[in-house]
Design an enzyme around this catalytic site. Structure first.
Site, PDB file in Angstrom:
ATOM      1  N   TYR B 150     -22.040 -11.471  12.292  1.00  0.00           N
ATOM      2  CA  TYR B 150     -20.744 -11.906  11.741  1.00  0.00           C
ATOM      3  C   TYR B 150     -19.612 -10.990  12.201  1.00  0.00           C
ATOM      4  CZ  TYR B 150     -21.644 -15.814   8.543  1.00  0.00           C
ATOM      5  OH  TYR B 150     -21.919 -17.042   8.004  1.00  0.00           O
ATOM      6  N   GLU B 157     -13.610 -12.989  18.222  1.00  0.00           N
ATOM      7  CA  GLU B 157     -12.614 -14.039  17.978  1.00  0.00           C
ATOM      8  C   GLU B 157     -11.213 -13.445  17.849  1.00  0.00           C
ATOM      9  OE1 GLU B 157     -13.868 -16.425  14.608  1.00  0.00           O
ATOM     10  OE2 GLU B 157     -15.918 -16.491  15.380  1.00  0.00           O
TER      11      GLU B 157
END
Lengths: 308, 228
Positions: B150, B157
């Site tokens: 994660y 991102e």
């Protein structure tokens, strides 16, 4: 007269929270809530949910003890609804915001547009008209909140005020920013478009107000009775023949008028989002009417005649 | 406009995997199995593509191009799992595809790798669950690898969006300015910054949700031995 005993348990933990003895058989849930409040001052009646079953529906304040399916020792379950705020407070707050915010953009208060435009006025007369319409709309709502509406619930959860104000204030700012912008482009079809839009807007404002008055008159002061609304002598209420919630129909019409008047995409978005929400409410209300009244007029649709 | 009565309903945190309580019918099961097998295969294709391209080139640069097509296909195909995947579709199309200049960034490789490993584990998990034959290893991997994957994905991102900013500002990509007849404007550059800021509340929510799920699902390993 045989008295009842009432015990109130926590719906989740089943702990015994309160024991009331010598309760009158004709005591209402509302009165029991007041008694419960005495022993637990942090849980005022508005935030108490009293039910017969831990996972069941909340009992109404008007329900009478002896008419409930309980023995002489009644067991109720309590759930805390959380901090509550009155509907009137929420409405006044959420409607005052747009009124004030729009005017700040209209008067071009500093830090919104480029400094050279501070405190200037738009050169387009439709911008002045739009400000009058928008302000009128929210002043009407404030006055209706104070003098017209009769609310069936006194309160709602506190967090709703943040949610509702974000929605109303946010959209008001977004719309007002563009309409009052120095680079605003007036409607393509000019005066014709604006005049038509204004007529629609005013018609629907009067319509919406007429419905609110009609709904108010269905219900005597202080009561929570529910009756089927019917058309009255006022032609604006004849739409009740076709629609269950014409207040929402007229509201949609008003905002469509405002959209055409300002030819502004953010206004169109606001209108659409409002329409979606009102449709959800209208369908719910329509369903409640059908459930409660066997003789409910079959011709009626929730919000749009024959369509929706 | 009168507000609705008290109480809002919370949308359920959705995994596509059916809960043990009721279970899907035979047709739904078949569909879900096929869907999950295909998605597992798709992400395996992407993983294999990455490895092969690396071996052929000897460097990490430009690996995006070797898997661009299957990535777009399989990520967009996952539209059916709306929530978490919305950000991925956004990253794939609205950022990476739209701004050519970021396609050679290392940050792209970072999130593609994170998504790839996550999805292979996730879809095998769903597939096996549907067939009621879930190897403990897969379950363990699903609820443990995320600790690293994660943050890795989020970092990739965010760095990618950040890298796209100057190009978006320079070219005015996806932006609308005043004056125009709809009296509307949109600044994609500002929007991307808002998206980056939204990670601050959203990422911890997802992360702690997974941690809570992990405690629930794996919490009993002290009580029972590994069950097939």
């Amino acid at each position: 007269m045989k008295h009842y005993e009432v015990e109130i348990l926590d719906a989740k933990t089943k702990d015994k929270l309160c024991f009331l003895d010598k309760v009158e058989p004709n005591a209402t849930i509302g009165e029991i809530k007041s008694m419960f409040h005495k022993s637990h001052p942090q849980w005022y009646p508005a935030r108490q949910s009293i039910r017969l079953d831990p996972k069941g529906k909340s009992l109404k304040d008007e329900d009478v003890l002896q008419h409930l399916p309980v023995g002489t020792t009644a067991t109720f379950y309590f759930r805390d609804l959380g901090a509550q705020i009155s509907w009137v407070t929420v409405f006044l707050t959420e409607y005052t915001g747009p009124l004030v915010i729009y005017l700040m953009f209209y008067f071009r208060v500093p830090f919104i547009y480029a400094p050279k435009y501070d405190f200037t006025t738009s050169k387009h007369w439709v911008v002045h008209l739009a400000c009058m319409c928008h302000s009128f709309h929210y002043m009407k709502r404030l006055l209706e909140t104070l003098f017209v509406h009769r609310f069936s619930h006194g309160t709602m959860p506190l967090r709703n005020i943040f949610k509702n104000c974000t929605y109303y204030w946010g959209f008001a700012a977004w719309m007002a920013y563009y309409i009052n912008h120095p680079l605003y482009t007036p409607p393509i079809y000019g005066e014709q478009q604006i005049r038509l839009a204004l007529i629609i807007f005013l018609f629907c404002q009067i319509g919406n107000f007429s419905i609110h008055i009609a709904l108010r008159n269905l219900r005597p002061p202080g009561s929570k009775t529910r009756k089927i609304p019917y058309p009255t002598k006022n032609p604006f209420t004849w739409i009740f023949l076709l629609v269950s919630c014409p207040n929402y129909t007229y509201e949609l019409g008003s905002w469509l008028g405002f959209t055409v008047m300002t030819q502004c995409l953010p206004v169109a978005f606001f209108t659409m989002v409002g329409f979606i929400q009102m449709t959800v409410w209208a369908k719910g209300k329509h369903r409640s009417y059908l459930k409660e009244f066997r003789d409910y007029p079959p011709l009626r649709s929730p919000i749009l005649p024959f369509v929706l | 406009m009168s507000a609705a009565a008290a109480g809002t309903s919370k949308a359920a945190h959705g995994d596509v995997a059916p809960k043990k309580r009721r279970g899907p019918g035979a047709l739904a099961t078949a569909y879900l199995v096929i869907y999950n097998v295909v998605m597992t295969a798709g992400w395996l294709v992407i993983a294999v593509g990455l490895v092969r391209a690396y071996l052929a080139r000897g460097s990490y640069h430009g690996l995006y191009y070797s898997i661009e097509k299957p990535l777009k296909f399989f990520q967009t195909g996952a539209m059916l799992e709306v929530r978490e995947v919305m950000s991925r579709v956004f990253l794939t199309w609205a950022v990476t595809h739209s701004v050519r200049e970021v396609q050679s960034e290392d940050s792209v490789l970072l999130f593609v790798t994170a998504w790839t490993v996550t999805e292979i584990i996730r879809y095998s998990f769903y597939t096996f669950s549907l067939l009621n034959h879930l190897p403990f290893l897969i379950k363990w991997a699903r609820y443990t690898f995320f600790f690293v994957l994660y943050p890795m994905g989020v970092t990739g991102e965010l760095l990618t969006i950040y890298a796209a900013l100057p190009y978006v500002q320079k070219t005015g990509l996806y932006s609308v300015t005043l004056p125009n007849k709809y009296n509307f404007s949109f600044d994609y550059h500002s929007f991307l910054i808002l998206v980056m800021i939204s990670y601050i509340p959203l990422f911890p929510q997802l992360y702690f949700h997974m941690i809570r799920q992990r405690k629930k699902v794996l919490g009993h390993i002290e009580d029972y031995s590994k069950v097939e």
